[in-house]
Design a protein around this motif. Structure first.
Motif, mmCIF file in Angstrom:
data_model
loop_
_atom_site.group_PDB
_atom_site.id
_atom_site.type_symbol
_atom_site.label_atom_id
_atom_site.label_comp_id
_atom_site.label_asym_id
_atom_site.label_seq_id
_atom_site.Cartn_x
_atom_site.Cartn_y
_atom_site.Cartn_z
ATOM 1 N N GLN A 1 0.607 -1.300 0.035
ATOM 2 C CA GLN A 1 -0.179 -0.232 -0.238
ATOM 3 C C GLN A 1 1.334 0.971 0.128
ATOM 4 N N PHE B 1 0.676 -5.783 3.485
ATOM 5 C CA PHE B 1 -0.251 -6.315 3.762
ATOM 6 C C PHE B 1 0.075 -8.148 4.053
ATOM 7 N N PRO C 1 -2.265 -6.956 10.161
ATOM 8 C CA PRO C 1 -2.219 -5.822 10.670
ATOM 9 C C PRO C 1 -1.092 -4.617 9.650
ATOM 10 N N ARG D 1 5.092 -2.238 8.398
ATOM 11 C CA ARG D 1 5.806 -0.825 7.663
ATOM 12 C C ARG D 1 7.779 -1.112 7.376
ATOM 13 N N GLY E 1 -3.488 3.333 10.330
ATOM 14 C CA GLY E 1 -2.628 2.494 10.689
ATOM 15 C C GLY E 1 -2.940 0.855 10.539
ATOM 16 N N ARG E 2 -4.192 1.389 10.225
ATOM 17 C CA ARG E 2 -4.485 -0.978 10.575
ATOM 18 C C ARG E 2 -4.858 -1.489 9.014
ATOM 19 N N GLY E 3 -5.657 -2.603 9.554
ATOM 20 C CA GLY E 3 -5.347 -3.332 8.184
ATOM 21 C C GLY E 3 -6.599 -3.178 7.479
ATOM 22 N N LEU E 4 -7.265 -3.357 6.164
ATOM 23 C CA LEU E 4 -8.261 -3.091 5.699
ATOM 24 C C LEU E 4 -9.210 -4.194 6.353
#
Lengths: 114, 112
Positions: free
Chosen positions: A37, A90, A107, A110, B40-43
C-alpha cells in the motif's frame, strides 16, 4: 483479524539487503495474498497463493518472490531491497464460499529501505 | 493500473449526515467489494455485491451496482465519528476472481 499475524511489524533495512516478511494464519485458509500500500496507489497485489507450493504473480511482482511450504505460512522475500520497495505490506486470506471471495487482512508491516 | 477509481478522494461531513462514495471500474466483474481502513490498520471487509445484484444493505450501509455504467456507490447513513476512515472499493475480475483490484480510496472524516 481472522487469525492472521504478520512479522515483523516494522523493519528498517538498507538498499541491497535481502528481507523476508512472514504471514501466519491459524484457520487453514487455502488462499493467501501479499499486497503493498502506497499513497496514491491504494493496495496492489504482489503475489498470491492458492495452496502449498502453488503461487502466482500479481500486478507488481517484480523484485519480489514468495514461498508457501506450509498451509499456515506465506513468506514474501525482497531479494535485494530498493528504496522503491519502502511501503506498508499487508497479508490477506480469503474465505471462498460459493461466489464470495471476502478477504481478511493482517495488521501490516511497515518497511523502510534506506 | 488500478481498475477502481473512487470519487471523491476526500469527504468531510457532520455527524448524523449521510456519506456517499462512488467507485468506477473498467472491465467486467464477478463481484465488487467495499472495505474500510482505519488509520494505521489493516482493511476490514464491509460488504460484497455480486454482478447480478443491483442493491445490497448491511446495517447503515447501502451499496448499489450499475454494471451498465461500471459504477458502484456506498452510502453510509446517519454517520458517526467512528465512521472516520478510508473506504476502498475492490473489483473481482470474472477470470481469477480472487485477484482483487483496489481503488485508491476515499478518505472520510466525520466532524462532531
Amino acid at each position: 483479524d481472522a487469525g492472521i499475524t504478520q512479522s515483523p511489524r516494522h523493519k528498517v533495512t538498507e538498499t541491497g539487503t535481502p528481507v523476508t516478511l512472514r504471514c501466519h494464519q491459524t484457520e487453514n485458509h487455502r488462499y493467501m495474498y501479499w499486497y503493498r500500500q502506497d499513497p496514491g496507489h491504494g493496495l496492489r497485489l504482489i503475489h498470491y497463493s492458492y495452496g502449498v507450493k502453488d503461487t502466482d504473480k500479481g500486478e507488481v511482482s517484480d523484485g519480489y518472490s514468495v514461498s508457501r511450504s506450509k498451509t499456515e505460512d506465506f513468506l514474501l522475500t525482497l531479494e535485494s531491497a530498493t528504496s522503491s520497495q519502502t511501503s506498508v505490506y499487508f497479508c490477506a486470506i480469503s474465505e471462498k464460499t460459493s461466489y464470495q471471495e471476502t478477504q481478511y487482512f493482517g495488521p501490516g508491516t511497515r518497511l523502510l529501505v534506506l | 493500473s488500478q481498475q477502481g477509481e473512487e470519487d471523491p478522494q476526500a469527504l468531510s461531513i457532520q455527524e448524523g449526515e449521510n456519506a456517499t462514495m462512488n467507485c468506477s471500474y473498467k472491465t467486467s466483474i464477478n463481484n465488487l467489494q467495499w472495505y474500510r481502513q482505519n488509520s494505521g490498520r489493516g482493511l476490514v471487509h464491509l460488504i460484497l455485491i455480486r454482478s447480478n445484484e443491483r442493491e445490497k444493505h448491511s446495517g447503515r450501509l447501502r451499496v448499489t451496482l450499475d454494471t451498465s455504467k461500471k459504477s458502484s456507490s456506498l452510502l453510509i447513513t446517519a454517520s458517526r465519528a467512528a465512521d472516520t476512515a478510508s473506504y476502498f472499493c475492490a473489483t473481482a475480475p470474472i477470470q481469477g476472481a480472487q485477484k482483487l483490484v483496489f481503488g485508491q480510496g476515499t478518505r472520510l472524516t466525520i466532524n462532531p
